[in-house]
Enzyme design. Structure first.
Site, PDB file in Angstrom:
ATOM      1  CB  CYS A 230      -7.259   1.289   6.267  1.00 31.82           C
ATOM      2  SG  CYS A 230      -6.128   2.691   6.264  1.00 31.82           S
TER       3      CYS A 230
ATOM      4  CE1 TYR B  93      -5.742  29.101  -4.897  1.00 29.88           C
ATOM      5  CE2 TYR B  93      -4.906  30.525  -3.158  1.00 29.88           C
ATOM      6  CZ  TYR B  93      -4.864  30.088  -4.460  1.00 29.88           C
ATOM      7  OH  TYR B  93      -3.946  30.622  -5.325  1.00 29.88           O
TER       8      TYR B  93
ATOM      9  CB  CYS C  89      -0.914  -0.011   1.222  1.00 32.16           C
ATOM     10  SG  CYS C  89      -1.887   1.498   1.429  1.00 32.16           S
TER      11      CYS C  89
ATOM     12  CB  CYS D  69      -1.270  20.463   2.444  1.00 31.28           C
ATOM     13  SG  CYS D  69      -1.642  20.751   0.698  1.00 31.28           S
TER      14      CYS D  69
ATOM     15  CB  CYS E 288       1.372   4.390   5.728  1.00 33.01           C
ATOM     16  SG  CYS E 288      -0.268   4.644   6.423  1.00 33.01           S
TER      17      CYS E 288
END
Length: 391
Positions: A165, A251, A80, A349, A83
């Site tokens: 998850c 935004y 996956c 971010c 992470c």
């Protein structure tokens, strides 16, 4: 030895993007699933670039302090991609993120930052994600009825373990059957809403800054339950708004920061490119009357538009901007700097995009006064920052 396996290789510093930098026979390799200072064997996963390769650490010969066993059985090389840091303890994860933020600020903006990455809550880094996107597992015969998450930089779907998850909020950990493609799940307070297949898309009610916000299931809202409060508090603390001031929320999404500023007595104009989000923002702040308005359109274009044609005022006291991962960009920075606000709060971010935009703001005469970084995405390389600037 297989041609796709190289090493042993000594691993260098952490880099932005969830990997570390290593060198082998003069070649730069961006390596996942490792830590600075380790000695590893690397499986090369991408040789398509002339200047660098990508790879996974598939054997750790000399581990570094901070390495742990990943809590999830599908977190690891070739599995996956959600992470990046499950093999790292939480304190070391935050130190790695601190190094990345500091390096990006120094390299791209010429700024020295000696802050820390602040933990949010006292948990184990699991069970925090309130928004999930699951995919159907397919084989050569079509759908299998099984559910998974995508591998790193791939459309390949890795099947979930039976208990789901690990970073998903408990109500979202094990999804219902996924339709042919994908299923989106949102946990908001006591609500759990799924969208996709037989589950129609809808909205959820989120609570933050003493208000309720209607948010589209597939729309943007922070994935960590504490994030809206933490970020709004950091913005308000940094800006110190006063009643009667004017503000732009650029935004603006569904109006989180506009609401926080309005509740402090400001008149706010929000700008957002996503028209459905603007409609929700207007609904969410319908009680504000003429003191809050929302404009649908590209931020840089709205900043260039004259006020008489639906643009923004030529002056404002405060500006909040929370751009997408690509950042605001030079044109938007030039347009907002022209309003000469007394303070700007930049919610970011992506530390690289933040650093680039801080460089543009410096050229426009704005100085970084403070920067706080928050660990709102445990087990991943992602990080959220709030920068405060003054002329």
């Amino acid at each position: 030895m297989p041609t796709d396996l190289v090493g042993p290789v000594d691993v260098g510093p952490v880099a932005h993007g969830g990997h570390c930098v290593a060198r082998h026979e003069g070649r730069v390799i961006f390596v996942r699933h490792t830590l600075p200072g380790e000695r590893v064997m690397i499986e090369i996963t991408d040789r398509s670039h002339d200047r660098f390769w990508r790879g996974d650490a598939v054997q750790v010969i000399e581990p570094a302090a901070g390495r742990v066993t990943p809590p999830c059985p599908i977190a690891g090389p070739g599995l996956c991609g959600g992470c990046d840091f499950q093999h790292v303890d939480l304190a070391t994860q935050r130190d790695l993120k601190r190094r990345v933020v500091a390096e990006q600020l120094e390299r791209l903006a010429g700024l020295t930052w000696d802050g820390v990455v602040e933990p949010v809550g006292d948990g184990d880094g699991l069970g925090w994600r309130t928004r999930m996107r699951y995919h159907a597992v397919h084989d050569q015969h079509g759908g299998t009825g099984r559910v998974g998450l995508r591998a790193h930089r791939s459309d390949r779907v890795i099947e979930l373990p039976p208990d789901g998850c690990r970073i998903a909020a408990p109500p979202l950990r094990v999804p219902p059957p996924v339709p042919e493609d994908e299923l989106v799940g949102v946990a908001a307070g006591d609500q759990v809403v799924w969208a996709g297949g037989d589950h129609p898309a809808g909205t959820v009610r989120e609570r933050a800054v003493s208000r309720e916000f209607t948010v589209a299931v597939g729309g943007f809202w922070q994935a960590h339950a504490a994030a809206p409060r933490v970020l709004a508090d950091a913005v308000l603390d940094g800006l110190a708004p006063e009643a009667g001031e004017t503000a732009f929320d650029l935004y603006c999404g569904v109006g989180l920061f506009a609401a926080a500023l309005y509740d402090r007595g400001c008149a706010v104009t929000g700008v957002e490119g996503n028209k459905p989000a603007v409609e929700l923002a207007r609904r969410n702040l319908a009680d504000a009357g003429s003191r809050v308005r929302f404009v649908a359109g590209s931020v840089d274009r709205v900043l260039d538009r004259p006020a008489r044609r639906g643009g923004l005022a030529d002056r404002t006291d405060l500006i909040v901007l929370d751009p997408p991962r690509t950042g605001a960009g030079r044109k938007a920075i030039t347009g907002l700097a022209r309003r000469r606000p007394r303070a700007i709060a930049y919610v970011a971010c992506d530390p690289a995009a933040l650093a680039r935009d801080l460089g543009y703001l410096a050229k426009e005469g704005f100085q970084l006064k403070s920067l706080r970084a928050f660990d709102l995405f445990p087990m991943t390389h992602h990080i959220e920052c709030v920068a405060i600037l003054h002329p």
